[in-house]
Design an enzyme around this catalytic site. Structure first.
Site, PDB file in Angstrom:
ATOM      1  N   ARG A   1      23.510  53.396  29.187  1.00 27.54           N
ATOM      2  CA  ARG A   1      22.500  52.331  29.090  1.00 27.54           C
ATOM      3  C   ARG A   1      23.047  51.021  28.537  1.00 27.54           C
ATOM      4  O   ARG A   1      22.797  49.950  29.088  1.00 27.54           O
ATOM      5  CB  ARG A   1      21.340  52.749  28.160  1.00 27.54           C
ATOM      6  CG  ARG A   1      20.229  53.480  28.818  1.00 27.54           C
ATOM      7  CD  ARG A   1      19.657  54.448  27.834  1.00 27.54           C
ATOM      8  NE  ARG A   1      20.700  55.397  27.504  1.00 27.54           N
ATOM      9  CZ  ARG A   1      20.971  56.470  28.245  1.00 27.54           C
ATOM     10  NH1 ARG A   1      20.234  56.753  29.268  1.00 27.54           N
ATOM     11  NH2 ARG A   1      21.982  57.274  27.943  1.00 27.54           N
ATOM     12  N   THR A   2      23.748  51.102  27.419  1.00 32.40           N
ATOM     13  CA  THR A   2      24.124  49.861  26.749  1.00 32.40           C
ATOM     14  C   THR A   2      25.076  49.051  27.623  1.00 32.40           C
ATOM     15  O   THR A   2      24.854  47.864  27.877  1.00 32.40           O
ATOM     16  CB  THR A   2      24.768  50.174  25.383  1.00 32.40           C
ATOM     17  OG1 THR A   2      23.922  51.076  24.685  1.00 32.40           O
ATOM     18  CG2 THR A   2      24.956  48.916  24.566  1.00 32.40           C
TER      19      THR A   2
END
Ligand code: CP
Length: 307
Positions: A51-52
């Protein structure tokens, strides 16, 4: 020029402005589609991420910019022994802004001493994950419309969970926030968070060992993963790995407007049957992460005079 190493690097007013900007980006995507044209974001990920890293990259592309970087320390010259300082000295010649994840606590701060461009901490060991916290704050604001007067349950690995530590530090700055800390004793919030953060704020907290005793009072339930990679032994991990599993039966006594959050990835601490419950907001939370990172990139580049 400013970096984002911890959420407390930002004043409450600056967080409000970033949230307003992220909301405006959602409403007016075209307005922002080219503002980073010609700018480059470097993503230096010495630790795994889905995600990041990808939301940072999507964020920069949606601002019209470009992205370079690595997703694995093994494919960088860190594998040959290059220091973080030297890596960042070099990369800041190639990029306008750097998002960096590293297993060592404080590595992004060390990087910031040598960087000529803004450094964003994308997670450092068990210490801090400020862009996850901005994501979490943005989600709380979109769901509740406020930060004050909320009861927040934090559940799972509260000892090693950097997202939990960052969120407590951030939410403690608002008024009358009540924390219910749900964990086995061995994975409870570190003492320094209790003495230096919680007890020095206007917030209150209590510690419990089951979800059931906390559930009826919660406005927000923030689930976390028991993180295999942070344990010193496999036996310790196995002892705790299924300590908390949220399923529909555990939500029977929950508020109708509970917001269920999770920084993700999940393993099995939230049963998939919960995904269809309207209170489950963890996938929206991940999407919110892209918009708040767009707001952050724009803001840091502006503060640094690059936009
Ligand atoms: N929430 C979060 O940091 O997810 P990733 O590890 O996939 O980046």
């Amino acid at each position: 020029m400013r970096h984002l190493l911890d959420t407390t690097d930002l004043s409450l007013e600056e967080i409000d402005e970033m949230i307003s900007l992220a909301n405006d980006i959602i409403e007016n995507k075209e307005k922002y589609a080219h503002i980073c044209s010609g700018k480059k974001l470097a993503t230096l990920f010495f630790e795994p991420s889905t995600r990041t890293r990808l939301s940072f990259e999507a964020a920069m592309y949606e601002l019209g910019g470009n992205v370079l970087g690595f997703s694995d320390a093994g494919s960088s010259s860190a594998s040959k022994g290059e220091s973080v300082e030297d890596t960042v000295t070099m990369v800041s010649c190639y990029a306008d802004i750097i998002a960096m994840r590293h297993p060592l606590e404080g590595a992004p701060r060390v990087a910031s001493f040598r960087s000529s461009v803004p450094i964003i901490n994308a997670g450092d060991g068990g210490h801090s994950h400020p862009t996850q916290t901005l994501t979490d704050l943005f989600t709380v604001y979109r769901e509740k419309g406020r930060f004050d007067n909320l009861t927040v349950g934090l559940c799972g690995d509260l000892k090693f969970g950097r997202t939990v530590h960052s969120l407590i530090k951030a939410m403690c700055r608002y008024n009358n926030v009540k924390f219910v800390l749900i964990s086995p004793k061995e994975l409870s919030v570190p003492d320094y968070i209790k003495t230096d953060v919680l007890e020095k704020s206007s917030s209150s907290y209590r510690e419990v060992e089951t979800m059931e005793e906390a559930m009826p009072e919660l406005d927000i339930l923030y689930m976390t993963r028991i993180q295999r990679e942070r344990f010193f032994s496999e036996d310790e991990y196995l002892k705790h790995k299924d300590a908390f599993i949220l399923d529909l039966s555990k939500l029977e006594n929950a508020k109708e407007d509970l917001t269920i959050m999770h920084p993700l990835p999940r393993v099995n601490e939230i049963a998939t049957e919960v995904d269809d419950d309207p209170r489950a907001k963890y996938f929206e939370q991940a999407l919110n992460g892209k918009y708040i990172r767009m707001a952050l990139i724009k803001t840091l580049l502006e503060w640094g005079g690059a936009l």
